[in-house]
Design a protein around this motif. Structure first.
Motif, PDB file in Angstrom:
ATOM      1  N   ALA A  99       0.838  -1.205   0.000  1.00  0.00           N
ATOM      2  CA  ALA A  99       0.000   0.000   0.000  1.00  0.00           C
ATOM      3  C   ALA A  99       0.873   1.255   0.000  1.00  0.00           C
ATOM      4  CB  ALA A  99      -0.934  -0.005   1.199  1.00  0.00           C
ATOM      5  N   GLY A 100       1.948   1.249   0.790  1.00  0.00           N
ATOM      6  CA  GLY A 100       2.878   2.381   0.794  1.00  0.00           C
ATOM      7  C   GLY A 100       3.548   2.553  -0.561  1.00  0.00           C
ATOM      8  N   TYR A 101       3.941   1.455  -1.164  1.00  0.00           N
ATOM      9  CA  TYR A 101       4.583   1.487  -2.481  1.00  0.00           C
ATOM     10  C   TYR A 101       3.616   2.042  -3.536  1.00  0.00           C
ATOM     11  CZ  TYR A 101       7.074  -0.299  -6.588  1.00  0.00           C
ATOM     12  OH  TYR A 101       7.721  -0.414  -7.792  1.00  0.00           O
ATOM     13  N   LEU A 102       2.372   1.587  -3.483  1.00  0.00           N
ATOM     14  CA  LEU A 102       1.383   2.073  -4.452  1.00  0.00           C
ATOM     15  C   LEU A 102       1.062   3.552  -4.225  1.00  0.00           C
ATOM     16  CD1 LEU A 102      -1.032  -0.983  -4.698  1.00  0.00           C
ATOM     17  CD2 LEU A 102       0.683  -0.246  -6.364  1.00  0.00           C
ATOM     18  N   ARG A 103       1.056   3.994  -2.961  1.00  0.00           N
ATOM     19  CA  ARG A 103       0.857   5.426  -2.688  1.00  0.00           C
ATOM     20  C   ARG A 103       1.981   6.254  -3.291  1.00  0.00           C
ATOM     21  NH1 ARG A 103      -0.866   3.760   2.301  1.00  0.00           N
ATOM     22  NH2 ARG A 103       1.174   4.123   3.244  1.00  0.00           N
ATOM     23  N   GLN A 104       3.217   5.784  -3.111  1.00  0.00           N
ATOM     24  CA  GLN A 104       4.366   6.499  -3.676  1.00  0.00           C
ATOM     25  C   GLN A 104       4.282   6.520  -5.211  1.00  0.00           C
ATOM     26  OE1 GLN A 104       6.218   8.317  -2.045  1.00  0.00           O
ATOM     27  NE2 GLN A 104       7.042   7.392  -0.200  1.00  0.00           N
ATOM     28  N   THR A 105       3.856   5.403  -5.787  1.00  0.00           N
ATOM     29  CA  THR A 105       3.717   5.342  -7.241  1.00  0.00           C
ATOM     30  C   THR A 105       2.638   6.303  -7.722  1.00  0.00           C
ATOM     31  OG1 THR A 105       4.366   3.014  -7.180  1.00  0.00           O
ATOM     32  CG2 THR A 105       3.309   3.780  -9.180  1.00  0.00           C
ATOM     33  N   ASP A 106       1.517   6.334  -7.013  1.00  0.00           N
ATOM     34  CA  ASP A 106       0.449   7.276  -7.377  1.00  0.00           C
ATOM     35  C   ASP A 106       0.908   8.723  -7.240  1.00  0.00           C
ATOM     36  OD1 ASP A 106      -1.220   5.167  -7.959  1.00  0.00           O
ATOM     37  OD2 ASP A 106      -2.244   5.218  -6.007  1.00  0.00           O
ATOM     38  N   LYS A 107       1.685   8.987  -6.185  1.00  0.00           N
ATOM     39  CA  LYS A 107       2.207  10.334  -5.985  1.00  0.00           C
ATOM     40  C   LYS A 107       3.132  10.719  -7.141  1.00  0.00           C
ATOM     41  CE  LYS A 107       3.545  11.378  -1.797  1.00  0.00           C
ATOM     42  NZ  LYS A 107       4.400  11.512  -0.579  1.00  0.00           N
ATOM     43  N   ALA A 108       3.993   9.784  -7.550  1.00  0.00           N
ATOM     44  CA  ALA A 108       4.897  10.045  -8.670  1.00  0.00           C
ATOM     45  C   ALA A 108       4.110  10.234  -9.964  1.00  0.00           C
ATOM     46  CB  ALA A 108       5.896   8.901  -8.817  1.00  0.00           C
ATOM     47  N   ALA A 109       3.066   9.444 -10.172  1.00  0.00           N
ATOM     48  CA  ALA A 109       2.247   9.595 -11.377  1.00  0.00           C
ATOM     49  C   ALA A 109       1.538  10.941 -11.379  1.00  0.00           C
ATOM     50  CB  ALA A 109       1.234   8.455 -11.456  1.00  0.00           C
ATOM     51  N   ALA A 110       1.080  11.386 -10.212  1.00  0.00           N
ATOM     52  CA  ALA A 110       0.429  12.702 -10.125  1.00  0.00           C
ATOM     53  C   ALA A 110       1.431  13.810 -10.430  1.00  0.00           C
ATOM     54  CB  ALA A 110      -0.179  12.899  -8.741  1.00  0.00           C
ATOM     55  N   LEU A 111       2.660  13.665  -9.948  1.00  0.00           N
ATOM     56  CA  LEU A 111       3.695  14.657 -10.245  1.00  0.00           C
ATOM     57  C   LEU A 111       4.013  14.686 -11.740  1.00  0.00           C
ATOM     58  CD1 LEU A 111       6.141  14.138  -7.240  1.00  0.00           C
ATOM     59  CD2 LEU A 111       4.756  16.168  -7.707  1.00  0.00           C
ATOM     60  N   ILE A 112       4.034  13.511 -12.355  1.00  0.00           N
ATOM     61  CA  ILE A 112       4.297  13.442 -13.790  1.00  0.00           C
ATOM     62  C   ILE A 112       3.160  14.087 -14.572  1.00  0.00           C
ATOM     63  CG2 ILE A 112       4.538  11.857 -15.746  1.00  0.00           C
ATOM     64  CD1 ILE A 112       6.031   9.979 -13.773  1.00  0.00           C
ATOM     65  N   SER A 113       1.930  13.820 -14.143  1.00  0.00           N
ATOM     66  CA  SER A 113       0.769  14.410 -14.815  1.00  0.00           C
ATOM     67  C   SER A 113       0.775  15.929 -14.727  1.00  0.00           C
ATOM     68  CB  SER A 113      -0.525  13.868 -14.221  1.00  0.00           C
ATOM     69  OG  SER A 113      -0.630  12.492 -14.460  1.00  0.00           O
ATOM     70  N   SER A 114       1.305  16.459 -13.631  1.00  0.00           N
ATOM     71  CA  SER A 114       1.372  17.916 -13.470  1.00  0.00           C
ATOM     72  C   SER A 114       2.688  18.491 -14.012  1.00  0.00           C
ATOM     73  CB  SER A 114       1.187  18.298 -12.003  1.00  0.00           C
ATOM     74  OG  SER A 114       2.280  17.835 -11.249  1.00  0.00           O
TER      75      SER A 114
END
Length: 162
Positions: A132-147
């Protein structure tokens, strides 16, 4: 023993043959019962091994999908093309969904079984917390990439937390 032999000698041939046939039939019947019991026991053990193999397969599938997730994320970060990044981000979300399905399969294979030790259940729960922590970090990175914050996404992906 002597009384048994004299009792057998007094019997007619027809009754002796019937007695021998009955004795042989009882032996064959007992072998059949033992065979059915062994078949039932083996069937249960084979089913358990099959379920165990499916659990191992689910775990290996999840492990390969986690590695695939990291690879796709790094590929998104280094990709210079915005369109290519969009395709890779959709693959990233698809792999995240596949990981969620794999963890559900693994949970159904491990959690309700009485043969599984509490240690296995605890390890699965610990792994789910880490995942869950790994997926949160991945989602955070994807959000940063999207922005379009590629530098921050790259710093996050290469950090020790990730």
């Amino acid at each position: 023993m002597k009384r048994l032999l004299t009792a057998l000698q007094r019997r007619t041939l027809k009754s002796k043959l019937l007695l021998i046939f009955s004795f042989l039939l009882a032996i064959a019947f007992s072998f059949g019962i033992e065979s059915l019991y062994s078949k039932h026991t083996m069937s249960g053990k084979i089913h358990f091994l099959y379920q165990f193999t499916l659990g191992v397969e689910s775990a290996k599938d999840m492990q390969s999908r986690c590695m695939q997730l990291k690879d796709i994320l790094l590929e998104v970060i280094v990709s210079p093309d915005q369109q290519q990044r969009g395709k890779l981000l959709s693959q990233l979300s698809q792999v995240s969904g596949n990981i969620a399905r794999s963890i559900m399969e693994l949970r159904t294979r491990i959690a309700p079984k009485e043969n599984n030790s509490e240690e296995n259940k605890k390890e699965l729960a610990d792994f789910e917390v880490l995942l869950a922590g790994y997926l949160r970090q991945t989602d955070k990175a994807a959000a940063l990439i999207s922005s379009n914050s590629l530098a921050q996404a790259q710093a996050l992906a290469t950090s020790a937390e990730f």
